[in-house]
Structure formats: C-alpha cells, structure tokens
Scaffold this active site. Structure first.
Site, mmCIF file in Angstrom:
data_model
loop_
_atom_site.group_PDB
_atom_site.id
_atom_site.type_symbol
_atom_site.label_atom_id
_atom_site.label_comp_id
_atom_site.label_asym_id
_atom_site.label_seq_id
_atom_site.Cartn_x
_atom_site.Cartn_y
_atom_site.Cartn_z
ATOM 1 N N SER A 1 -23.186 33.795 -10.222
ATOM 2 C CA SER A 1 -23.129 35.180 -9.698
ATOM 3 C C SER A 1 -23.656 36.276 -10.741
ATOM 4 C CB SER A 1 -21.693 35.650 -9.510
ATOM 5 O OG SER A 1 -21.434 37.033 -9.234
ATOM 6 N N TYR B 1 -12.625 35.114 -11.798
ATOM 7 C CA TYR B 1 -13.800 35.279 -11.046
ATOM 8 C C TYR B 1 -15.145 35.110 -12.129
ATOM 9 C CZ TYR B 1 -17.611 35.723 -7.482
ATOM 10 O OH TYR B 1 -18.639 35.400 -6.983
ATOM 11 N N LYS C 1 -17.652 32.217 -13.501
ATOM 12 C CA LYS C 1 -18.968 32.288 -13.124
ATOM 13 C C LYS C 1 -19.885 32.367 -14.498
ATOM 14 C CE LYS C 1 -18.914 32.386 -8.681
ATOM 15 N NZ LYS C 1 -19.262 31.371 -7.996
HETATM 16 N N1 LIG Z 1 -21.431 37.187 -1.269
HETATM 17 C C1 LIG Z 1 -21.640 37.750 -2.502
HETATM 18 O O1 LIG Z 1 -21.873 38.904 -2.502
HETATM 19 C C2 LIG Z 1 -21.876 36.754 -3.725
HETATM 20 C C3 LIG Z 1 -22.086 37.396 -4.886
HETATM 21 C C4 LIG Z 1 -22.326 36.482 -5.856
HETATM 22 C C5 LIG Z 1 -21.838 35.181 -5.774
HETATM 23 N N2 LIG Z 1 -21.356 34.706 -4.723
HETATM 24 C C6 LIG Z 1 -21.198 33.180 -4.718
HETATM 25 O O2 LIG Z 1 -21.755 32.427 -3.750
HETATM 26 C C7 LIG Z 1 -20.949 31.334 -3.342
HETATM 27 C C8 LIG Z 1 -20.823 31.157 -1.822
HETATM 28 O O3 LIG Z 1 -19.943 32.216 -1.390
HETATM 29 P P1 LIG Z 1 -20.153 33.217 -0.091
HETATM 30 O O4 LIG Z 1 -20.163 34.625 -0.576
HETATM 31 O O5 LIG Z 1 -21.136 32.700 0.728
HETATM 32 O O6 LIG Z 1 -18.723 33.125 0.703
HETATM 33 P P2 LIG Z 1 -18.374 32.695 1.942
HETATM 34 O O7 LIG Z 1 -16.712 32.862 2.024
HETATM 35 O O8 LIG Z 1 -19.058 33.220 3.158
HETATM 36 O O9 LIG Z 1 -18.804 30.910 1.970
HETATM 37 C C9 LIG Z 1 -17.960 30.309 1.021
HETATM 38 C C10 LIG Z 1 -17.612 28.956 1.443
HETATM 39 O O10 LIG Z 1 -17.011 27.998 0.479
HETATM 40 C C11 LIG Z 1 -15.968 27.358 1.382
HETATM 41 N N3 LIG Z 1 -14.791 27.159 0.334
HETATM 42 C C12 LIG Z 1 -14.052 27.801 -0.192
HETATM 43 N N4 LIG Z 1 -12.977 27.059 -0.751
HETATM 44 C C13 LIG Z 1 -13.277 25.853 -0.705
HETATM 45 C C14 LIG Z 1 -12.902 24.588 -1.191
HETATM 46 N N5 LIG Z 1 -11.844 24.376 -1.853
HETATM 47 N N6 LIG Z 1 -13.650 23.168 -0.862
HETATM 48 C C15 LIG Z 1 -14.806 23.433 -0.081
HETATM 49 N N7 LIG Z 1 -15.315 24.493 0.315
HETATM 50 C C16 LIG Z 1 -14.550 25.763 0.142
HETATM 51 C C17 LIG Z 1 -15.600 28.328 2.438
HETATM 52 O O11 LIG Z 1 -14.746 27.660 3.164
HETATM 53 C C18 LIG Z 1 -16.724 29.014 2.778
HETATM 54 O O12 LIG Z 1 -17.335 28.307 3.801
HETATM 55 C C19 LIG Z 1 -19.519 31.596 -3.942
HETATM 56 O O13 LIG Z 1 -19.500 30.768 -5.171
HETATM 57 C C20 LIG Z 1 -19.501 32.850 -4.408
HETATM 58 O O14 LIG Z 1 -18.556 33.088 -5.650
HETATM 59 C C21 LIG Z 1 -21.350 35.477 -3.584
#
Ligand SMILES: NC(=O)c1ccc[n+]([C@@H]2O[C@H](COP(=O)([O-])OP(=O)(O)OC[C@H]3O[C@@H](n4cnc5c(N)ncnc54)[C@H](O)[C@@H]3O)[C@@H](O)[C@H]2O)c1
Length: 283
Positions: free
Chosen positions: A144, A156, A160
């Site tokens: 992130s 978090y 990261k």
């Molecule tokens: N959305 C943002 O703004 C953002 C920004 C920076 C980083 N991220 C990172 O992107 C990645 C994806 O997140 P997202 O934003 O798409 O969120 P999201 O919640 O839409 O998707 C995350 C997915 O991970 C799955 N998940 C959660 N716990 C799990 C587990 N124990 N085992 C297997 N699967 C699991 C969830 O079921 C979900 O489908 C994460 O690592 C998040 O930290 C997101």
C-alpha cells in the site's frame, strides 16, 4: 521478464473482490489461466461465474490465507488443476487494527496474519513451484502507499512496510532464479476494504471492538470510506499490475497523490543523516 503472458497460469489471493478481482480479470483478459483464491466462498463463486462468461479459463479455491496449511492446500489445488504456476499475486489483505490506545492483540494477530505472514508463506510455498518448471515467473505482493508513509502507528502500516521490505529483499534474491518481484502500493481504490471485518476469522473475534468509543475515530473512518468509495477502478489497477509483470517493474503505484508525502519522508530521513554528518563515531 515475462513478455508473453498468454497460456501462463496465475494464482491470486483476495481475488473474490476489489484489487484481487481486478488483477485476476486483467490477467485473464491477457489469456492467463487464473486460480482465484479467497476466504469468502460466495464472492469467489460470483467472480468465477462472471469471468467464465468472458470465456476466461479460471477456477477457484477457498482458503484462509492466514493459515499456512490452507494456503498449502490451495497451492496443491492449483497444481492439480493447471499443472504449473508462473505468476503468484499475494494480495489478500485487511484494514484491521486501531492506533495507539485502540489496538488489541487480536487485531495485531489478524492483520499480521493476513497482510504479512500470508505473503511470506505465499513466497515460501509457490517459489519452488515456479522454479521447478524452469520457465521463470513473477511474484506480485500487494502492500500500500501505507507501506511507504505511515500516518499512524497501527498494525496495517506495520504490515505494509513489512511487505515492501520483503519484496525489495526478494527482488534481489530471486532475480538469479528467474523470478521477478513487484510490490504494489495502491492509493485509494474503490473496493470493499473498509468492510474487512466481514471476513474476520473466528479465532480473531476480539479484533473488532463492538463500537469505537472515540467519535473522532468514527469520523476518520468515514473520511477513508469516502475516499475509497470515490477511488480508482480496481480493473485499472489490474491492468497496471499486468504491465508491471510484463516489464518487471519493482514498484507499482496507482497514482501520484502521495508522492510529495513520500518525498517529505525521505527529506526527514536525510535530516537524520545531516544531524550527525561529519562526526567521527566512537568505536
Ligand atoms: N482499497 C484500497 O484503497 C487499498 C489501498 C492500498 C492497499 N490495498 C490493499 O489491497 C489488497 C486488496 O484489498 P481490496 O482493497 O481489494 O479489499 P477487498 O476487501 O475488496 O478485497 C480483499 C479480499 O481479500 C479477502 N480476504 C480477506 N481476508 C482473507 C483471508 N484471511 N484469506 C483469504 N482471503 C482473504 C477478502 O475476502 C476480499 O475478497 C489488500 O492487501 C489491501 O491492503 C487496498
């Protein structure tokens, strides 16, 4: 470098939603066979159904990636289904844990388990599977912007930064083994991350307090929710990741919003060196 992705196989965690689904979609559109992995069965089923309508060669396996044995089973299922794997995307993540005064052990364990240990295990389990076919491969780890700048001392950000450190080190270590490593550092992306607790494994039940006592933390969360709701399209992020794999980018950023904050952090680090420049350390 993996210039021609068509016909290769990828394993993507957190692929039932958001960025993981965007990456799975972008890879499938390039002719990659994709094994989607997620803890949420119904979301996985919907994702696979949607992708199959585009004639993509995809399948799914449910796993809680914060349990090493379940990730191992998912790897076994991937090999059983597709024979070999070239691309691994350690993307599943949760926005868990409060800052000083609001954190607890369960929240730290949950966040470290999903966001960091699952990435460590993803590399440990899938690295040898990529190596054994001799065609090379690529690992993408989702960190992130919070892996580059830390606005508060919560779990978090710690996980990261850990994913960035792991990825930078592995990039050097795995290059001679024909495995590229990229770290994805998204800004605000339109996903379901704010509702991460929907997939809280039972053993971490204490991670989410019934109701936050601080009104301010509620407001802060609302602001983040708004930014996420108006965030970047996850499929756009998936397309960037595809380009990153094809061109072996070390860092994958989604936009330039936070670049000045990262420069400010570097300037702070530089000031730390300036404080002691010219001194002769006592030995
Ligand atoms: N959305 C943002 O703004 C953002 C920004 C920076 C980083 N991220 C990172 O992107 C990645 C994806 O997140 P997202 O934003 O798409 O969120 P999201 O919640 O839409 O998707 C995350 C997915 O991970 C799955 N998940 C959660 N716990 C799990 C587990 N124990 N085992 C297997 N699967 C699991 C969830 O079921 C979900 O489908 C994460 O690592 C998040 O930290 C997101």
């Amino acid at each position: 470098m993996m210039k021609d992705l068509a016909g290769k196989t990828a394993f993507v965690t957190g692929a039932g939603s958001g960025i993981g689904l965007g990456i799975a979609t972008a890879l499938a559109q390039a002719g990659v066979k994709v094994m989607l992995c997620d803890i949420e069965e119904a979301a996985l089923a919907r994702a696979v159904e949607g992708l199959r309508q585009t004639n993509a060669d995809v399948d799914s396996v449910r796993a809680d990636v914060s349990l090493k044995a379940e990730l191992q089973s998912a790897a076994d299922a991937t090999i059983a289904r597709y024979g070999e794997v070239h691309i691994v995307v350690n993307n599943a993540g949760v926005g868990g844990g409060g800052g000083y005064g609001a954190w607890n052990d369960a929240a730290w364990s949950w966040t470290i388990g999903v966001n960091l240990m699952a990435v460590v295990w993803g590399v440990e389990i899938f690295g040898p599977l990529i190596e054994r076919h001799g065609q090379g491969g690529h690992i993408v780890n989702t960190a992130s912007i919070a892996g580059m700048i830390s606005g508060s001392g919560n779990a978090y950000n710690v996980t990261k930064f850990g994913v960035v450190a792991l990825s930078e080190g592995l990039r050097v270590e795995l290059a001679p083994r024909a495995i590229g490593v990229s770290v994805l550092c998204p800004g605000f992306i339109r996903t379901n991350i704010i509702d991460s607790a929907r997939n809280l494994p039972g053993r971490f039940a204490d991670a989410v307090p019934a109701r936050s006592p601080e009104a301010t933390s509620g407001q802060w969360l609302e602001q983040i929710r708004n930014r996420v709701d108006q965030g970047i399209d996850p499929l756009y992020v998936g397309e960037l990741v595809r380009e990153a794999i094809e061109n072996d980018w070390a860092y994958v950023f989604t936009d330039n919003e936070f670049e000045p904050f990262i420069e400010a952090r570097f300037a702070g680090i530089k000031r730390g060196f300036d404080n002691i420049r010219g001194r002769e350390p006592r030995r």
